[in-house]
Motif scaffolding. Structure first.
Motif, mmCIF file in Angstrom:
data_model
loop_
_atom_site.group_PDB
_atom_site.id
_atom_site.type_symbol
_atom_site.label_atom_id
_atom_site.label_comp_id
_atom_site.label_asym_id
_atom_site.label_seq_id
_atom_site.Cartn_x
_atom_site.Cartn_y
_atom_site.Cartn_z
ATOM 1 N N GLU A 102 0.822 -1.212 0.000
ATOM 2 C CA GLU A 102 0.000 0.000 0.000
ATOM 3 C C GLU A 102 0.862 1.270 0.000
ATOM 4 O O GLU A 102 0.480 2.300 -0.561
ATOM 5 C CB GLU A 102 -0.916 -0.017 1.232
ATOM 6 C CG GLU A 102 -1.609 1.283 1.560
ATOM 7 C CD GLU A 102 -2.644 1.676 0.524
ATOM 8 O OE1 GLU A 102 -2.917 2.877 0.398
ATOM 9 O OE2 GLU A 102 -3.163 0.777 -0.163
ATOM 10 N N TYR A 118 -5.139 -1.022 -1.988
ATOM 11 C CA TYR A 118 -6.040 -2.044 -1.472
ATOM 12 C C TYR A 118 -7.420 -1.483 -1.147
ATOM 13 O O TYR A 118 -7.941 -1.697 -0.070
ATOM 14 C CB TYR A 118 -5.446 -2.659 -0.208
ATOM 15 C CG TYR A 118 -4.239 -3.517 -0.467
ATOM 16 C CD1 TYR A 118 -4.288 -4.570 -1.375
ATOM 17 C CD2 TYR A 118 -3.058 -3.280 0.203
ATOM 18 C CE1 TYR A 118 -3.185 -5.359 -1.596
ATOM 19 C CE2 TYR A 118 -1.943 -4.079 -0.013
ATOM 20 C CZ TYR A 118 -2.019 -5.120 -0.914
ATOM 21 O OH TYR A 118 -0.928 -5.904 -1.123
ATOM 22 N N ASP A 119 -8.010 -0.735 -2.056
ATOM 23 C CA ASP A 119 -9.290 -0.145 -1.694
ATOM 24 C C ASP A 119 -10.485 -0.740 -2.433
ATOM 25 O O ASP A 119 -11.612 -0.347 -2.202
ATOM 26 C CB ASP A 119 -9.266 1.384 -1.881
ATOM 27 C CG ASP A 119 -8.850 1.786 -3.290
ATOM 28 O OD1 ASP A 119 -8.698 0.888 -4.139
ATOM 29 O OD2 ASP A 119 -8.677 2.995 -3.516
ATOM 30 N N GLY A 130 -6.217 3.983 -2.542
ATOM 31 C CA GLY A 130 -4.949 3.302 -2.326
ATOM 32 C C GLY A 130 -4.891 2.041 -3.157
ATOM 33 O O GLY A 130 -5.745 1.780 -4.003
ATOM 34 N N HIS A 167 -7.474 -5.770 0.875
ATOM 35 C CA HIS A 167 -6.807 -6.313 2.057
ATOM 36 C C HIS A 167 -7.805 -6.274 3.220
ATOM 37 O O HIS A 167 -8.626 -5.356 3.296
ATOM 38 C CB HIS A 167 -5.576 -5.460 2.388
ATOM 39 C CG HIS A 167 -4.702 -6.037 3.460
ATOM 40 N ND1 HIS A 167 -4.938 -5.814 4.788
ATOM 41 C CD2 HIS A 167 -3.599 -6.815 3.391
ATOM 42 C CE1 HIS A 167 -4.002 -6.439 5.498
ATOM 43 N NE2 HIS A 167 -3.183 -7.050 4.684
ATOM 44 N N HIS A 196 -2.581 6.950 5.523
ATOM 45 C CA HIS A 196 -1.312 6.428 5.011
ATOM 46 C C HIS A 196 -0.376 7.497 4.448
ATOM 47 O O HIS A 196 0.817 7.500 4.790
ATOM 48 C CB HIS A 196 -1.567 5.325 3.984
ATOM 49 C CG HIS A 196 -2.251 4.133 4.564
ATOM 50 N ND1 HIS A 196 -2.693 3.076 3.804
ATOM 51 C CD2 HIS A 196 -2.578 3.826 5.848
ATOM 52 C CE1 HIS A 196 -3.255 2.177 4.585
ATOM 53 N NE2 HIS A 196 -3.207 2.608 5.824
#
Length: 370
Positions: free
Chosen positions: A16, A300-301, A298, A307, A320
């Motif tokens: 990420e 992993y969105d 991001g 995630h 982040h």
């Protein structure tokens, strides 16, 4: 200005951060480290990172590495942090700092001895909700802060490796961090109670029976205390990382259901007018323009890349890029990041000692001076 050469260790959740470092004006996304060669190469190819290591020890020998960002499993955090510091590298590490108070103390001691920087990458103290409350506090709109409260409830069934049966307070920084971090307070002692019981197959893994652990924290040199509670298994609740603060003029309360707006209570108004829902603004304007977009999206969105921390954690409140910017800025400016090693040790140890207190029926346990 020489850019900071960063190596990311662990490429599950860690991936990420790759594009954020790549676009930060003071960072160079220098290397990645992952034990599995095929995964290492897949991530390296996807993001165009040429320097790749399957051995952490080999990475630490590389003189070009200025700093490591550790995203490995929790049991590895302390050992990998200490190895990096002793190899002359600055360290950013995902939470928690360590799994023992002794290791927390050793990391803080090693930072003092080496002069190197350590930052625990606690997402909540850079989430937009926390930044909103911090702004209210700094503007004086809350008045005198009277009490702080936080929770982290999450169903961890099906999570791998070290998660099953984990004592709830062993992963407490998401709720300890904001109650300590708003006023930069230091926990002095803690008392915690366990409640309920998880399934016997989970109890035997860590000899930890409690479904919920709830703790009171007393802060050093302050009239304030805070209340935090955690659950991980066998407790029906939508994912919630909440943070609430009660002031003499205004108070902030987290919504009960994900997706709803938080509530501000304002003193001295007619009773029906005291509460009002508010929109929490984004704080991308605090960041370099190159990484501002990452507060809203991001790696992993969505979709197949999702995630678990994003599916349940709602993207960590856009934190982040703020974490990356704070870490890199601290290195460039030669100052301690927030939270630094001592603050991170304090926050992490509160959780470790809270579980110990719960196992002793709520006994008060003092947090060491790191």
């Amino acid at each position: 200005m020489k850019k900071i050469n960063v190596a990311i260790v662990g490429l599950g959740f860690g991936a990420e951060f790759i594009p954020i470092y790549q676009r930060h004006p003071a960072a160079n996304m220098y290397a990645i480290c992952q034990r599995t060669q095929s995964k290492l190469d897949a991530i390296g190819d996807e993001f165009g990172v040429e320097k790749r290591y399957t051995s952490y020890d080999d990475l630490l020998i590389d003189p070009e590495v200025d700093a490591v960002h550790i995203n490995s499993p929790i049991p590895d955090h302390a050992e990998q942090t200490l190895k990096a510091l002793r190899a002359g590298k600055h360290v950013a590490c995902t939470v928690p700092m360590a799994t023992s108070v002794e290791d927390c103390a050793e990391i803080a001691k090693t930072c003092r001895e080496t002069g190197l920087k350590y930052m625990m990458m606690e997402t909540v103290v850079y989430a937009r909700e926390f930044l909103f409350v911090k702004e209210l506090y700094e503007k004086g709109e809350l008045g005198k802060v009277q009490f702080l409260k936080a929770s982290h409830q999450q169903e961890m069934e099906g999570w791998p490796n070290y998660w099953p049966g984990l004592p709830p307070m062993h992963y407490a920084t998401h709720c300890v961090g904001p109650v300590a971090g708003l006023l930069r307070l230091e926990a002095e002692y803690v008392s915690c109670f366990g409640s309920g019981r998880i399934s016997e197959d989970l109890v035997k893994i860590h000899n930890s029976p409690f479904a919920v652990e709830s703790a009171h924290i007393k802060f050093r040199d302050s009239d304030l205390s805070a209340y935090v509670y955690r659950s991980l298994f066998d407790t029906a609740r939508q994912y919630r990382e909440s943070f609430e603060v009660y002031g003499s003029k205004k108070s902030f309360e987290w919504p009960l259901i994900e997706g709803e707006d938080p509530v501000i209570h304002t003193a001295k108004k007619p009773e029906p007018e005291i509460p009002e829902r508010v929109k929490t603004p984004d704080y991308a304007h605090l960041l370099p323009e190159e990484i501002q977009s990452f507060t809203g999206r991001g790696v992993y969105d969505a979709g197949d890349n999702a995630h678990p921390s994003f599916v349940q954690g709602s993207g960590h409140g856009g934190s982040h890029p703020h974490l990356v910017h704070e870490f890199i800025s601290a290195l460039v400016e030669d100052r301690d990041p927030f939270p630094n090693a001592v603050q991170s040790a304090n926050w992490t140890s509160v959780g470790i000692l809270a579980h110990e207190s719960a196992m002793r029926g709520g006994e008060i346990i003092r947090v060491p001076d790191f």
